[in-house]
Design a protein around this motif. Structure first.
Motif, PDB file in Angstrom:
ATOM      1  N   MET A   1     -17.631 -13.095 -33.752  1.00 21.41           N
ATOM      2  CA  MET A   1     -18.970 -12.525 -33.822  1.00 21.41           C
ATOM      3  C   MET A   1     -19.407 -12.143 -32.397  1.00 21.41           C
ATOM      4  N   SER A   2     -19.900 -10.947 -32.224  1.00 19.27           N
ATOM      5  CA  SER A   2     -20.297 -10.472 -30.902  1.00 19.27           C
ATOM      6  C   SER A   2     -21.709 -10.923 -30.563  1.00 19.27           C
ATOM      7  N   SER A   3     -22.071 -10.736 -29.316  1.00 19.70           N
ATOM      8  CA  SER A   3     -23.422 -11.111 -28.902  1.00 19.70           C
ATOM      9  C   SER A   3     -24.468 -10.232 -29.591  1.00 19.70           C
ATOM     10  N   SER A   4     -24.098  -8.999 -29.949  1.00 24.27           N
ATOM     11  CA  SER A   4     -25.024  -8.130 -30.681  1.00 24.27           C
ATOM     12  C   SER A   4     -25.290  -8.678 -32.072  1.00 24.27           C
ATOM     13  N   ASP A   5     -24.233  -9.174 -32.721  1.00 23.43           N
ATOM     14  CA  ASP A   5     -24.399  -9.798 -34.036  1.00 23.43           C
ATOM     15  C   ASP A   5     -25.269 -11.045 -33.925  1.00 23.43           C
ATOM     16  N   ASP A   6     -25.024 -11.826 -32.885  1.00 27.79           N
ATOM     17  CA  ASP A   6     -25.815 -13.038 -32.671  1.00 27.79           C
ATOM     18  C   ASP A   6     -27.284 -12.693 -32.448  1.00 27.79           C
ATOM     19  N   ALA A   7     -27.543 -11.656 -31.659  1.00 27.64           N
ATOM     20  CA  ALA A   7     -28.920 -11.245 -31.394  1.00 27.64           C
ATOM     21  C   ALA A   7     -29.604 -10.778 -32.672  1.00 27.64           C
ATOM     22  N   LEU A   8     -28.866 -10.050 -33.509  1.00 28.26           N
ATOM     23  CA  LEU A   8     -29.421  -9.580 -34.775  1.00 28.26           C
ATOM     24  C   LEU A   8     -29.757 -10.756 -35.681  1.00 28.26           C
ATOM     25  N   GLN A   9     -28.836 -11.690 -35.806  1.00 33.31           N
ATOM     26  CA  GLN A   9     -29.076 -12.856 -36.663  1.00 33.31           C
ATOM     27  C   GLN A   9     -30.225 -13.705 -36.143  1.00 33.31           C
ATOM     28  N   GLN A  10     -30.334 -13.850 -34.834  1.00 29.37           N
ATOM     29  CA  GLN A  10     -31.429 -14.627 -34.254  1.00 29.37           C
ATOM     30  C   GLN A  10     -32.762 -13.934 -34.495  1.00 29.37           C
ATOM     31  N   ALA A  11     -32.811 -12.618 -34.341  1.00 25.74           N
ATOM     32  CA  ALA A  11     -34.043 -11.875 -34.581  1.00 25.74           C
ATOM     33  C   ALA A  11     -34.466 -11.998 -36.040  1.00 25.74           C
ATOM     34  N   ARG A  12     -33.510 -11.922 -36.939  1.00 27.84           N
ATOM     35  CA  ARG A  12     -33.824 -12.071 -38.361  1.00 27.84           C
ATOM     36  C   ARG A  12     -34.339 -13.479 -38.662  1.00 27.84           C
ATOM     37  N   PHE A  13     -33.657 -14.481 -38.108  1.00 29.30           N
ATOM     38  CA  PHE A  13     -34.077 -15.859 -38.316  1.00 29.30           C
ATOM     39  C   PHE A  13     -35.499 -16.082 -37.788  1.00 29.30           C
ATOM     40  N   ASP A  14     -35.777 -15.586 -36.580  1.00 33.80           N
ATOM     41  CA  ASP A  14     -37.108 -15.759 -35.986  1.00 33.80           C
ATOM     42  C   ASP A  14     -38.190 -15.145 -36.859  1.00 33.80           C
ATOM     43  N   TYR A  15     -37.938 -13.939 -37.364  1.00 35.35           N
ATOM     44  CA  TYR A  15     -38.910 -13.260 -38.219  1.00 35.35           C
ATOM     45  C   TYR A  15     -39.127 -14.036 -39.518  1.00 35.35           C
ATOM     46  N   GLU A  16     -38.032 -14.389 -40.183  1.00 32.28           N
ATOM     47  CA  GLU A  16     -38.162 -15.090 -41.461  1.00 32.28           C
ATOM     48  C   GLU A  16     -38.796 -16.461 -41.300  1.00 32.28           C
ATOM     49  N   ASN A  43     -35.735  -4.972 -36.307  1.00 34.66           N
ATOM     50  CA  ASN A  43     -35.353  -3.600 -36.644  1.00 34.66           C
ATOM     51  C   ASN A  43     -34.665  -2.905 -35.467  1.00 34.66           C
ATOM     52  N   ASN A  44     -35.159  -3.135 -34.259  1.00 29.66           N
ATOM     53  CA  ASN A  44     -34.525  -2.543 -33.081  1.00 29.66           C
ATOM     54  C   ASN A  44     -33.112  -3.093 -32.878  1.00 29.66           C
ATOM     55  N   ALA A  45     -32.930  -4.394 -33.090  1.00 31.30           N
ATOM     56  CA  ALA A  45     -31.604  -5.003 -32.957  1.00 31.30           C
ATOM     57  C   ALA A  45     -30.664  -4.437 -34.020  1.00 31.30           C
ATOM     58  N   ARG A  46     -31.166  -4.270 -35.226  1.00 34.63           N
ATOM     59  CA  ARG A  46     -30.345  -3.720 -36.319  1.00 34.63           C
ATOM     60  C   ARG A  46     -29.922  -2.291 -36.010  1.00 34.63           C
ATOM     61  N   ARG A  47     -30.874  -1.485 -35.530  1.00 30.23           N
ATOM     62  CA  ARG A  47     -30.554  -0.104 -35.159  1.00 30.23           C
ATOM     63  C   ARG A  47     -29.549  -0.053 -34.014  1.00 30.23           C
TER      64      ARG A  47
END
Length: 53
Positions: A1-16, A43-47
């Motif tokens: 898993m890349s750092s971009s994937d980690d950032a996306l998952q963390q952003a999603r977790f924080d929001y939820e 959304n920015n991380a996902r994009r």
């Protein structure tokens, strides 16, 4: 898993997590300013991840 994937998952977790625990979001039935900000980050991380692929 890349750092971009980690950032996306963390952003999603924080929001939820915020949406589950925020009294203001629950009381008004609408997102508070913090929830909107966290969703924007997610959304920015996902994009960004989709552009990188």
């Amino acid at each position: 898993m890349s750092s971009s994937d980690d950032a996306l998952q963390q952003a999603r977790f924080d929001y939820e997590e915020h949406r589950r625990t925020c009294r203001q979001c629950h009381a008004h039935g609408a997102q508070c300013a913090v929830a909107k900000h966290l969703l924007r980050i997610y959304n920015n991380a996902r994009r960004g991840l989709s552009r990188a692929q």
